[in-house]
Write a protein that holds these residues in place. Structure first.
Motif, PDB file in Angstrom:
ATOM      1  N   PHE A  81      -8.705   1.413  -5.116  1.00  0.00           N
ATOM      2  CA  PHE A  81      -7.818   0.087  -4.188  1.00  0.00           C
ATOM      3  C   PHE A  81      -7.478   0.695  -2.825  1.00  0.00           C
ATOM      4  O   PHE A  81      -7.826  -0.035  -2.316  1.00  0.00           O
ATOM      5  N   VAL A  82      -6.810   1.565  -2.557  1.00  0.00           N
ATOM      6  CA  VAL A  82      -5.828   1.912  -1.606  1.00  0.00           C
ATOM      7  C   VAL A  82      -7.075   2.452  -0.935  1.00  0.00           C
ATOM      8  O   VAL A  82      -7.247   2.449   0.265  1.00  0.00           O
ATOM      9  N   SER A  83      -8.322   3.003  -1.138  1.00  0.00           N
ATOM     10  CA  SER A  83      -9.204   3.648  -0.421  1.00  0.00           C
ATOM     11  C   SER A  83     -10.028   2.905   0.400  1.00  0.00           C
ATOM     12  O   SER A  83     -10.547   2.480   1.482  1.00  0.00           O
ATOM     13  N   ILE A 112      -5.109   4.469 -14.676  1.00  0.00           N
ATOM     14  CA  ILE A 112      -4.104   3.464 -13.678  1.00  0.00           C
ATOM     15  C   ILE A 112      -4.322   4.413 -12.775  1.00  0.00           C
ATOM     16  O   ILE A 112      -4.984   3.683 -11.548  1.00  0.00           O
ATOM     17  N   SER A 113      -4.863   5.752 -12.280  1.00  0.00           N
ATOM     18  CA  SER A 113      -4.488   6.448 -10.983  1.00  0.00           C
ATOM     19  C   SER A 113      -5.958   5.899  -9.804  1.00  0.00           C
ATOM     20  O   SER A 113      -6.368   6.071  -8.974  1.00  0.00           O
ATOM     21  N   PHE A 165       0.815  -1.397   0.184  1.00  0.00           N
ATOM     22  CA  PHE A 165       0.303  -0.107  -0.176  1.00  0.00           C
ATOM     23  C   PHE A 165       0.797   0.986   0.117  1.00  0.00           C
ATOM     24  O   PHE A 165      -0.036   1.909  -0.597  1.00  0.00           O
ATOM     25  N   HIS A 166       2.210   1.356   0.862  1.00  0.00           N
ATOM     26  CA  HIS A 166       2.631   2.305   0.345  1.00  0.00           C
ATOM     27  C   HIS A 166       3.308   2.820  -1.310  1.00  0.00           C
ATOM     28  O   HIS A 166       3.422   3.140  -0.991  1.00  0.00           O
ATOM     29  N   VAL A 167       3.906   1.220  -1.416  1.00  0.00           N
ATOM     30  CA  VAL A 167       4.324   1.341  -2.742  1.00  0.00           C
ATOM     31  C   VAL A 167       3.385   2.251  -3.649  1.00  0.00           C
ATOM     32  O   VAL A 167       3.431   2.910  -4.262  1.00  0.00           O
ATOM     33  N   LEU A 168       2.387   2.193  -3.462  1.00  0.00           N
ATOM     34  CA  LEU A 168       1.150   2.175  -4.684  1.00  0.00           C
ATOM     35  C   LEU A 168       0.262   3.848  -4.057  1.00  0.00           C
ATOM     36  O   LEU A 168       0.045   4.200  -5.068  1.00  0.00           O
ATOM     37  N   ALA A 169       0.680   4.364  -2.994  1.00  0.00           N
ATOM     38  CA  ALA A 169       0.461   5.675  -2.712  1.00  0.00           C
ATOM     39  C   ALA A 169       1.471   6.246  -3.003  1.00  0.00           C
ATOM     40  O   ALA A 169       0.977   7.108  -3.901  1.00  0.00           O
TER      41      ALA A 169
END
Length: 270
Positions: free
Chosen positions: A161-163, A154-155, A133-137
């Motif tokens: 996904f993260v939220s 993509i963004s 999640f850190h990498v994705l954010a």
């Protein structure tokens, strides 16, 4: 879950956006020379090491299992070390704040695992969840804007996904930590190599997590309730006596607080 600036925050996006597909080299170079980029690299290293460690767990290049395990923990120390450093920068070297912070708990665990080297794959899973999640954010907030993709599908996909899964991932990590503890206990009672010290370290770690994490306390309650039900259904006096002693021991341990008296949290908010 810990993040680059605080445990509940995510990286902010870059201010201006180049054309899609074009790389703003000036901003990229500026980004590379930041402490936050080093944090990102630490998380990438954690993920890379974990994926490689998973492959060795599946008997693909098994001779590299030690290297992959250590590589994962090196990434853990880099990423969480930077978070702790930022915490000290913000608040000074205040032990009371440091010892209650999630990042401190995890860098201490990572450091002990690196020193003890039990080479247990399960011990790496929570770190891999956090780093995912850190990498994705970070990619969404910093890398995509530099290549003009901050308003792309993509963004949007990463944001959604993260939220939707951030809180779930923290809860899942708490559950995996308890499963890991059970596995470490099984290794100890079967006299596996390097099995005693990891149990002791993980016991202290979980005690601290229990005091600061509602998710961990929730899972422990589920286990305790399931134990009560099993004992009541079996209704055997020996089993009832053993279970009562186990619960009594945990009750005594719970009276002693290492980092936080969670029983006072409700009163502080009133």
């Amino acid at each position: 879950m810990p993040a680059a600036t605080s445990k509940n925050s995510t990286p902010s996006s870059a201010s201006s956006t180049p054309k899609q597909g074009q790389v703003d080299t000036d901003k990229l170079l500026e980004l590379v020379y930041t402490l936050q980029f080093a944090w990102f690299v630490g998380n990438v290293l954690t993920l890379f090491g974990f994926i490689a460690s998973t492959l060795t767990f599946l008997r693909i290049l098994p001779s590299l299992y030690k290297l992959d395990y250590l590589l994962t923990l090196l990434g853990v120390l880099i990423s969480f070390g930077i978070l702790v450093f930022q915490l000290v920068q913000k608040n000074g070297l205040r032990f009371g704040i440091l010892i209650k912070d999630d990042n401190t708990h995890y860098i201490l665990l990572g450091g002990f695992l690196l020193f003890l080297r039990p080479y247990v794959w399960l011990t790496l899973v929570p770190f891999a969840i956090f780093s995912t999640f850190h990498v994705l954010a970070y990619v969404n907030g910093y890398i995509l804007p530099i290549v003009g993709l901050d308003k792309s599908n993509i963004s949007s996909t990463i944001t959604n996904f993260v939220s939707q899964n951030n809180a779930k991932s923290i809860e899942a990590a708490s559950g995996i930590e308890l499963v890991t503890y059970v596995w470490l206990l099984l290794r100890m009672i079967t006299f596996r190599k390097r099995s005693l010290s990891p149990v002791l370290v993980y016991t202290v770690f979980l005690k601290k997590r229990y005091e600061v994490s509602a998710f961990t306390r929730g899972y422990v309650k589920v286990v305790a309730d399931a134990g009560d039900k099993i004992v009541n259904d079996v209704n055997h006096p020996v089993l009832r006596d053993v279970w009562a002693k186990v619960r009594n021991v945990f009750g005594i341990v719970d009276q002693y607080k290492l980092v936080n008296d969670y029983t006072q949290e409700g009163q502080k908010t009133k």
